[in-house]
Scaffold this motif. Structure first.
Motif, mmCIF file in Angstrom:
data_model
loop_
_atom_site.group_PDB
_atom_site.id
_atom_site.type_symbol
_atom_site.label_atom_id
_atom_site.label_comp_id
_atom_site.label_asym_id
_atom_site.label_seq_id
_atom_site.Cartn_x
_atom_site.Cartn_y
_atom_site.Cartn_z
ATOM 1 N N MET A 150 6.893 10.805 -14.471
ATOM 2 C CA MET A 150 7.666 11.910 -14.788
ATOM 3 C C MET A 150 8.709 12.316 -13.628
ATOM 4 O O MET A 150 9.891 12.638 -13.667
ATOM 5 N N ARG A 151 8.249 12.100 -12.129
ATOM 6 C CA ARG A 151 8.932 12.526 -10.905
ATOM 7 C C ARG A 151 10.255 11.411 -10.995
ATOM 8 O O ARG A 151 11.263 11.677 -10.373
ATOM 9 N N ALA A 152 9.993 10.226 -11.694
ATOM 10 C CA ALA A 152 11.104 9.243 -11.548
ATOM 11 C C ALA A 152 12.164 9.495 -12.620
ATOM 12 O O ALA A 152 13.315 8.764 -12.253
ATOM 13 N N GLY A 153 11.896 10.424 -13.453
ATOM 14 C CA GLY A 153 13.007 10.976 -14.295
ATOM 15 C C GLY A 153 13.409 9.616 -15.104
ATOM 16 O O GLY A 153 12.750 8.768 -15.568
ATOM 17 N N SER A 154 14.815 9.524 -15.173
ATOM 18 C CA SER A 154 15.267 8.435 -16.114
ATOM 19 C C SER A 154 15.860 6.896 -15.300
ATOM 20 O O SER A 154 16.212 6.234 -15.792
ATOM 21 N N VAL A 155 15.542 7.246 -13.975
ATOM 22 C CA VAL A 155 15.820 6.079 -13.106
ATOM 23 C C VAL A 155 14.816 4.796 -13.530
ATOM 24 O O VAL A 155 13.755 4.955 -13.399
ATOM 25 N N PRO A 156 15.293 3.615 -13.499
ATOM 26 C CA PRO A 156 14.652 2.440 -13.649
ATOM 27 C C PRO A 156 13.529 2.376 -12.615
ATOM 28 O O PRO A 156 13.869 2.581 -11.298
ATOM 29 N N MET A 157 12.524 1.741 -13.005
ATOM 30 C CA MET A 157 11.508 1.400 -11.825
ATOM 31 C C MET A 157 11.084 0.170 -11.589
ATOM 32 O O MET A 157 11.404 -0.824 -12.329
ATOM 33 N N SER A 158 10.366 -0.102 -10.420
ATOM 34 C CA SER A 158 9.891 -1.429 -10.069
ATOM 35 C C SER A 158 8.239 -1.345 -9.744
ATOM 36 O O SER A 158 7.660 -0.270 -9.688
ATOM 37 N N LEU A 159 7.596 -2.308 -10.106
ATOM 38 C CA LEU A 159 6.200 -2.473 -10.011
ATOM 39 C C LEU A 159 5.799 -3.555 -9.081
ATOM 40 O O LEU A 159 6.134 -4.678 -9.759
ATOM 41 N N ASP A 160 5.044 -3.509 -8.107
ATOM 42 C CA ASP A 160 4.425 -4.471 -7.369
ATOM 43 C C ASP A 160 3.115 -4.500 -7.489
ATOM 44 O O ASP A 160 2.339 -3.380 -7.079
ATOM 45 N N VAL A 218 4.288 2.448 -17.571
ATOM 46 C CA VAL A 218 5.587 2.033 -16.898
ATOM 47 C C VAL A 218 6.321 0.669 -17.574
ATOM 48 O O VAL A 218 7.498 0.664 -17.082
ATOM 49 N N SER A 219 5.561 0.105 -18.480
ATOM 50 C CA SER A 219 6.488 -1.078 -18.887
ATOM 51 C C SER A 219 7.826 -0.573 -19.696
ATOM 52 O O SER A 219 8.843 -1.408 -19.374
ATOM 53 N N PRO A 220 8.001 0.504 -20.276
ATOM 54 C CA PRO A 220 9.334 0.657 -20.846
ATOM 55 C C PRO A 220 10.385 1.116 -19.914
ATOM 56 O O PRO A 220 11.438 1.142 -20.146
ATOM 57 N N THR A 235 10.707 5.465 -7.723
ATOM 58 C CA THR A 235 11.253 4.519 -8.473
ATOM 59 C C THR A 235 10.141 3.086 -8.183
ATOM 60 O O THR A 235 10.190 2.221 -8.930
ATOM 61 N N ALA A 236 9.550 2.992 -6.918
ATOM 62 C CA ALA A 236 8.924 1.852 -6.655
ATOM 63 C C ALA A 236 7.375 2.006 -6.606
ATOM 64 O O ALA A 236 6.909 2.755 -5.781
ATOM 65 N N LEU A 237 6.547 1.566 -7.617
ATOM 66 C CA LEU A 237 5.209 1.696 -7.749
ATOM 67 C C LEU A 237 4.521 0.337 -7.286
ATOM 68 O O LEU A 237 4.650 -0.743 -7.877
ATOM 69 N N CYS A 238 3.837 0.522 -6.206
ATOM 70 C CA CYS A 238 3.250 -0.711 -5.522
ATOM 71 C C CYS A 238 1.910 -0.414 -5.322
ATOM 72 O O CYS A 238 1.259 0.547 -4.531
ATOM 73 N N LEU A 239 0.747 -1.495 -5.848
ATOM 74 C CA LEU A 239 -0.762 -1.127 -5.970
ATOM 75 C C LEU A 239 -1.089 -2.411 -5.369
ATOM 76 O O LEU A 239 -0.792 -3.346 -5.688
ATOM 77 N N ASP A 240 -2.198 -2.331 -4.594
ATOM 78 C CA ASP A 240 -2.867 -3.454 -3.971
ATOM 79 C C ASP A 240 -4.398 -3.308 -4.308
ATOM 80 O O ASP A 240 -5.194 -2.202 -3.945
ATOM 81 N N PHE A 241 -4.860 -3.914 -5.179
ATOM 82 C CA PHE A 241 -6.188 -3.989 -5.593
ATOM 83 C C PHE A 241 -7.209 -4.472 -4.546
ATOM 84 O O PHE A 241 -8.375 -4.152 -4.895
ATOM 85 N N GLU A 242 -6.848 -5.098 -3.667
ATOM 86 C CA GLU A 242 -7.515 -5.569 -2.434
ATOM 87 C C GLU A 242 -7.786 -4.488 -1.448
ATOM 88 O O GLU A 242 -8.784 -4.431 -0.736
ATOM 89 N N ALA A 260 0.715 -0.987 -0.091
ATOM 90 C CA ALA A 260 0.066 0.131 0.054
ATOM 91 C C ALA A 260 0.865 1.214 0.087
ATOM 92 O O ALA A 260 0.363 2.441 0.204
ATOM 93 N N LEU A 261 2.133 1.148 -0.088
ATOM 94 C CA LEU A 261 2.991 2.195 0.198
ATOM 95 C C LEU A 261 2.766 3.457 -0.850
ATOM 96 O O LEU A 261 2.860 4.566 -0.516
ATOM 97 N N THR A 262 2.638 3.223 -2.101
ATOM 98 C CA THR A 262 2.441 4.086 -3.195
ATOM 99 C C THR A 262 1.315 5.101 -2.967
ATOM 100 O O THR A 262 1.535 6.332 -2.995
#
Length: 487
Positions: A145-155, A177-179, A118-125, A87-89
């Protein structure tokens, strides 16, 4: 006489004027002094008033932006804390969104710190209006946009079925986010993404789970595997959990170097090894054995970790890792003939062995082994092992050994055999032993070590002269240290 009287009166009048003049001069001086005093008081009051009405000054605001940004990053929730992680995002009570609410300076600095986004964490529950189209689109645009060119992660976790348009949500999410993704953890309803296909040019780590799917939803995947992640040219690590299987996904298997999986069958293991010839590390758990498996020769495998294995042990008949360096076996019957033969196939290449038990016959062949960690070995086995470790009597037994750790043991009487074995490992042509630890099971806490006279001082002398770490007894500080080290 009249002249004298007039002169006296004039003199008296002049003296009186001088007295009055002096009096007023004195009063003027006193008033001027008071004016100066009041002006000083006014200045002090003005200064105090300014200090009270001026914006508060905090030392933290004077820190350089680079240091503040680093502090902000350390405010992010620990990913290992599951309750906060998913739930952090969108949780405004946690970083990064909490930092936007403190003051305008912190808000500007947080938005300008890419590592916070950089860490995008979403909980559908989690019930929320976040997944409405306009809000989701705006949120993702700002986040990327805020992440800039830094690689991201998705949970992404939870069942999307409760959302009005689950496929729209996932399509919108991946389009943004996929790219940028370097890591993806996806444990949600497959029917909303198995028909989608995206490019993941940066993706290196992929975790896939089926914890929110029914068996009927997965029935056709054997013949029609999911194509969503087929364009992953840099993918190196794959984690399959909650029923996800190799045959259900089309991936660039040949580039994989690390595979972790749970709830596999023996056939799943074989399928994965055949699909991914470049694997160097493989961890599988809760393996259900099956018969009639094809043989697999995997030359690139360096580390193999298997646990909670249910017999029969046909999988071990099928596998051959001629260049294996690290083997970890949990809850595996190492006395089984197939397991003994399996270990013997790479005995000459093995550097590290972690197991519940192993035969001394197997150890004899491991001429390169540097680290041996066993759990729950019998007292008889420990006695035999110490005798074999004596390099004076058995110079060819494990000549490269540097670390021995025996965990969850029963208390034993310590005698000179231990000292002789350890001392011999400091002499001769072989590598010196650096660590010997015999950890008793936690249930024996309170039992004192039974030393023969002089054993303690001899071990202490070994430590002082050679630096060898030795310990026998109940765990010093962490009952599960040997488990976390690999057992």
């Amino acid at each position: 006489m009249a002249g004298t009287w007039i002169h006296a009166r004039l003199s008296s009048s002049l003296n009186a004027q001088e007295l009055w003049a002096d009096m007023y001069r004195s009063r003027i001086a006193r008033h001027k002094a008071k004016i100066v005093e009041y002006e000083w008081e006014v200045e002090k009051c003005v200064e105090i008033q300014k200090s009270l009405t001026a914006p508060a000054s905090y030392p933290v605001l004077s820190l350089p932006n680079e240091i503040m940004s680093e502090i902000f990053v350390h405010c992010l929730p620990d990913p290992s804390e599951r309750s906060d992680f998913y739930a952090l995002t969108t949780n405004t009570k946690l970083a990064p969104f909490l930092l936007l609410q403190v003051c305008s300076k912190w808000r500007r600095l947080a938005i300008a710190t890419p590592m916070l986004w950089t860490a995008l964490c979403l909980d559908f529950e989690t019930p929320m209006h976040f997944f409405e189209a306009v809000i989701l689109e705006s949120f993702l645009s700002d986040f990327v946009m805020r992440a800039g060119s830094v690689p991201m992660s998705l949970d992404l976790i939870g069942n999307v079925e409760e959302q009005e348009d689950g496929q729209r949500v996932l399509s919108t999410l991946f389009n943004h986010v996929s790219p940028r993704l370097e890591r993806l953890n996806l444990d949600t309803d497959i029917k909303y993404y198995h028909l989608l296909s995206f490019s993941f040019p940066r993706l290196r780590e992929l975790s896939l789970g089926h914890g929110f799917n029914y068996e009927e939803d997965l029935a056709n995947l054997e013949d029609h595997p999911i194509q969503t992640f087929r364009d992953t040219p840099l993918l190196q690590e794959l984690y399959l959990f909650s029923g996800a299987r190799p045959s259900q996904y089309t991936l660039q298997w040949k580039a994989l170097s690390v595979l972790r999986a749970d709830a596999f069958t023996s056939q799943d293991c074989v399928d994965a090894l055949l699909l991914a010839p470049s694997l160097t590390s493989c961890t599988v758990g809760e393996v259900v054995s099956q018969p009639n498996l094809p043989n697999v020769l995997h030359s690139n495998m360096k580390g193999f970790d298997i646990y909670s294995f249910g017999g029969p042990y046909t999988l071990f008949q099928a596998l051959a890792f001629p260049n294996l360096e690290t083997l970890k076996m949990h809850y595996v019957d190492t006395d089984n003939v197939h397991v003994v033969e399996f270990i013997s196939r790479f005995a000459t290449s093995l550097l590290k062995l972690f197991a519940a038990d192993v035969s001394l016959r197997s150890l004899h062949e491991m001429s390169l082994l540097t680290q041996l960690e066993l759990s729950s070995p019998s007292t008889d086995f420990v006695t035999e092992l110490l005798a074999k470790l004596n390099r004076t009597k058995h110079p060819s037994f494990l000549p490269q050994l540097q670390v021995v750790e025996l965990g969850d043991c029963e208390p034993c009487h310590l005698n000179l055999a231990l000292v002789h074995a350890l001392s011999s490992r400091l002499r001769g042509d072989g590598v010196k032993l650096r660590t010997f630890r015999q950890i008793w099971a936690p249930r024996f806490e309170g039992i004192q070590v039974n030393w023969e006279e002089g054993i303690g001082s001899s071990l202490e002398k070994l430590r002082l002269e050679s630096g060898m770490e030795t310990y026998v007894g109940v765990p010093e500080y962490d009952p599960y240290r040997w488990i976390r080290s690999g057992l």
